[in-house]
Design a protein around this motif. Sequence first.
Motif, PDB file in Angstrom:
ATOM      1  N   ASP A  36     -37.791  64.101 -13.839  1.00 42.17           N
ATOM      2  CA  ASP A  36     -38.981  63.244 -13.831  1.00 42.17           C
ATOM      3  C   ASP A  36     -38.612  61.845 -14.317  1.00 42.17           C
ATOM      4  O   ASP A  36     -39.082  60.837 -13.769  1.00 42.17           O
ATOM      5  CB  ASP A  36     -40.083  63.827 -14.714  1.00 42.17           C
ATOM      6  CG  ASP A  36     -40.665  65.116 -14.154  1.00 42.17           C
ATOM      7  OD1 ASP A  36     -40.553  65.333 -12.933  1.00 42.17           O
ATOM      8  OD2 ASP A  36     -41.228  65.902 -14.949  1.00 42.17           O
ATOM      9  N   ILE A  37     -37.777  61.820 -15.329  1.00 38.64           N
ATOM     10  CA  ILE A  37     -37.365  60.507 -15.863  1.00 38.64           C
ATOM     11  C   ILE A  37     -36.498  59.785 -14.845  1.00 38.64           C
ATOM     12  O   ILE A  37     -36.666  58.591 -14.602  1.00 38.64           O
ATOM     13  CB  ILE A  37     -36.622  60.682 -17.204  1.00 38.64           C
ATOM     14  CG1 ILE A  37     -37.577  61.227 -18.267  1.00 38.64           C
ATOM     15  CG2 ILE A  37     -36.027  59.350 -17.661  1.00 38.64           C
ATOM     16  CD1 ILE A  37     -36.934  61.596 -19.561  1.00 38.64           C
ATOM     17  N   HIS A  38     -35.576  60.456 -14.194  1.00 38.16           N
ATOM     18  CA  HIS A  38     -34.708  59.830 -13.181  1.00 38.16           C
ATOM     19  C   HIS A  38     -35.514  59.299 -11.999  1.00 38.16           C
ATOM     20  O   HIS A  38     -35.233  58.222 -11.487  1.00 38.16           O
ATOM     21  CB  HIS A  38     -33.684  60.852 -12.646  1.00 38.16           C
ATOM     22  CG  HIS A  38     -32.347  60.780 -13.314  1.00 38.16           C
ATOM     23  ND1 HIS A  38     -31.609  59.628 -13.351  1.00 38.16           N
ATOM     24  CD2 HIS A  38     -31.617  61.722 -13.955  1.00 38.16           C
ATOM     25  CE1 HIS A  38     -30.482  59.857 -13.988  1.00 38.16           C
ATOM     26  NE2 HIS A  38     -30.462  61.143 -14.376  1.00 38.16           N
ATOM     27  N   ASN A  39     -36.442  60.058 -11.582  1.00 44.97           N
ATOM     28  CA  ASN A  39     -37.187  59.693 -10.376  1.00 44.97           C
ATOM     29  C   ASN A  39     -38.370  58.766 -10.658  1.00 44.97           C
ATOM     30  O   ASN A  39     -39.057  58.351  -9.722  1.00 44.97           O
ATOM     31  CB  ASN A  39     -37.684  60.955  -9.663  1.00 44.97           C
ATOM     32  CG  ASN A  39     -36.544  61.793  -9.136  1.00 44.97           C
ATOM     33  OD1 ASN A  39     -35.465  61.279  -8.853  1.00 44.97           O
ATOM     34  ND2 ASN A  39     -36.777  63.089  -8.997  1.00 44.97           N
ATOM     35  N   MET A  88     -33.203  53.505 -18.781  1.00 41.88           N
ATOM     36  CA  MET A  88     -33.790  54.750 -18.281  1.00 41.88           C
ATOM     37  C   MET A  88     -32.690  55.780 -18.013  1.00 41.88           C
ATOM     38  O   MET A  88     -32.888  56.981 -18.270  1.00 41.88           O
ATOM     39  CB  MET A  88     -34.583  54.497 -16.991  1.00 41.88           C
ATOM     40  CG  MET A  88     -35.886  53.746 -17.215  1.00 41.88           C
ATOM     41  SD  MET A  88     -37.021  54.600 -18.278  1.00 41.88           S
ATOM     42  CE  MET A  88     -37.601  55.862 -17.207  1.00 41.88           C
ATOM     43  N   ASN A  89     -31.546  55.354 -17.525  1.00 41.82           N
ATOM     44  CA  ASN A  89     -30.428  56.271 -17.302  1.00 41.82           C
ATOM     45  C   ASN A  89     -29.933  56.843 -18.632  1.00 41.82           C
ATOM     46  O   ASN A  89     -29.616  58.038 -18.734  1.00 41.82           O
ATOM     47  CB  ASN A  89     -29.281  55.581 -16.565  1.00 41.82           C
ATOM     48  CG  ASN A  89     -29.577  55.414 -15.084  1.00 41.82           C
ATOM     49  OD1 ASN A  89     -30.381  56.147 -14.530  1.00 41.82           O
ATOM     50  ND2 ASN A  89     -28.927  54.446 -14.456  1.00 41.82           N
ATOM     51  N   ASN A  90     -29.855  55.997 -19.648  1.00 44.58           N
ATOM     52  CA  ASN A  90     -29.448  56.475 -20.977  1.00 44.58           C
ATOM     53  C   ASN A  90     -30.459  57.483 -21.532  1.00 44.58           C
ATOM     54  O   ASN A  90     -30.090  58.525 -22.073  1.00 44.58           O
ATOM     55  CB  ASN A  90     -29.307  55.317 -21.958  1.00 44.58           C
ATOM     56  CG  ASN A  90     -28.081  54.465 -21.660  1.00 44.58           C
ATOM     57  OD1 ASN A  90     -27.152  54.923 -21.019  1.00 44.58           O
ATOM     58  ND2 ASN A  90     -28.086  53.223 -22.134  1.00 44.58           N
ATOM     59  N   ILE A  91     -31.721  57.106 -21.383  1.00 44.31           N
ATOM     60  CA  ILE A  91     -32.774  58.013 -21.872  1.00 44.31           C
ATOM     61  C   ILE A  91     -32.719  59.326 -21.097  1.00 44.31           C
ATOM     62  O   ILE A  91     -32.820  60.414 -21.677  1.00 44.31           O
ATOM     63  CB  ILE A  91     -34.156  57.377 -21.746  1.00 44.31           C
ATOM     64  CG1 ILE A  91     -34.318  56.276 -22.773  1.00 44.31           C
ATOM     65  CG2 ILE A  91     -35.261  58.407 -21.931  1.00 44.31           C
ATOM     66  CD1 ILE A  91     -35.613  55.524 -22.672  1.00 44.31           C
ATOM     67  N   ALA A  92     -32.548  59.246 -19.792  1.00 44.04           N
ATOM     68  CA  ALA A  92     -32.516  60.450 -18.971  1.00 44.04           C
ATOM     69  C   ALA A  92     -31.343  61.335 -19.392  1.00 44.04           C
ATOM     70  O   ALA A  92     -31.471  62.573 -19.489  1.00 44.04           O
ATOM     71  CB  ALA A  92     -32.423  60.098 -17.494  1.00 44.04           C
ATOM     72  N   GLY A  93     -30.169  60.758 -19.654  1.00 43.50           N
ATOM     73  CA  GLY A  93     -29.005  61.537 -20.077  1.00 43.50           C
ATOM     74  C   GLY A  93     -29.242  62.199 -21.420  1.00 43.50           C
ATOM     75  O   GLY A  93     -28.952  63.394 -21.609  1.00 43.50           O
ATOM     76  N   ASP A  94     -29.750  61.414 -22.369  1.00 44.25           N
ATOM     77  CA  ASP A  94     -30.025  61.990 -23.697  1.00 44.25           C
ATOM     78  C   ASP A  94     -31.107  63.069 -23.617  1.00 44.25           C
ATOM     79  O   ASP A  94     -31.010  64.124 -24.244  1.00 44.25           O
ATOM     80  CB  ASP A  94     -30.459  60.889 -24.665  1.00 44.25           C
ATOM     81  CG  ASP A  94     -29.310  59.965 -25.062  1.00 44.25           C
ATOM     82  OD1 ASP A  94     -28.140  60.354 -24.818  1.00 44.25           O
ATOM     83  OD2 ASP A  94     -29.588  58.889 -25.616  1.00 44.25           O
TER      84      ASP A  94
END
Length: 181
Positions: free
Chosen positions: A6-9, A28-34
């Motif tokens: 959901d975060i990635h998209n 957002m990529n950092n947040i999505a990974g974490d």
Amino acid sequence: MLTPMDIHNKEFKRGFRGYSEEDVDTFMNNIAGDYEKVYREYCELKERCDSLQDKLSQYEKMEATMNSTLMLAQQTAENVKVSARKEADLILQEAESKKQKMLDETMRNLQQSQQEWEKIKARTEAYRAKCRALLTSQLRLIDDMALDGDKAAPQADTKAVAVKEAAPAVAVSPQAAKKAK
């Protein structure tokens, strides 16, 4: 619940003076990974928690079963003790009853034996008295015969008949003693 996909998209609307698109995408990529990492840990912990919860439920069931089994064993042990006590008391009562019956029978036998002894003793004394009386009369007869010896020969024949008559009385006396029994 929000997933890492959901975060990635997620796409934001573009505004006139908005944030730098590159910075937002990087962030957002950092947040999505974490978030993906945290989400995986969360899923693993949830599975582990569910597994532990299942084990805990099994242990609680086992504990309840053990408690009920222990209670049943204690009740059974108590029942066995009570039953054993009752049986022991019953055995003691039976033994006491048998002992009392044996004592009573022994006392009756002893009394009967004593009575029979007294009867035999009395018969023996009576027989001895008869024998003494007979012997005494025989001795008197012999003494009388010795004194009269030469005086009266015809009387000696009469006395001899009396001796012969007294002799069967001795033979009858033991039979009379047996009949008296």
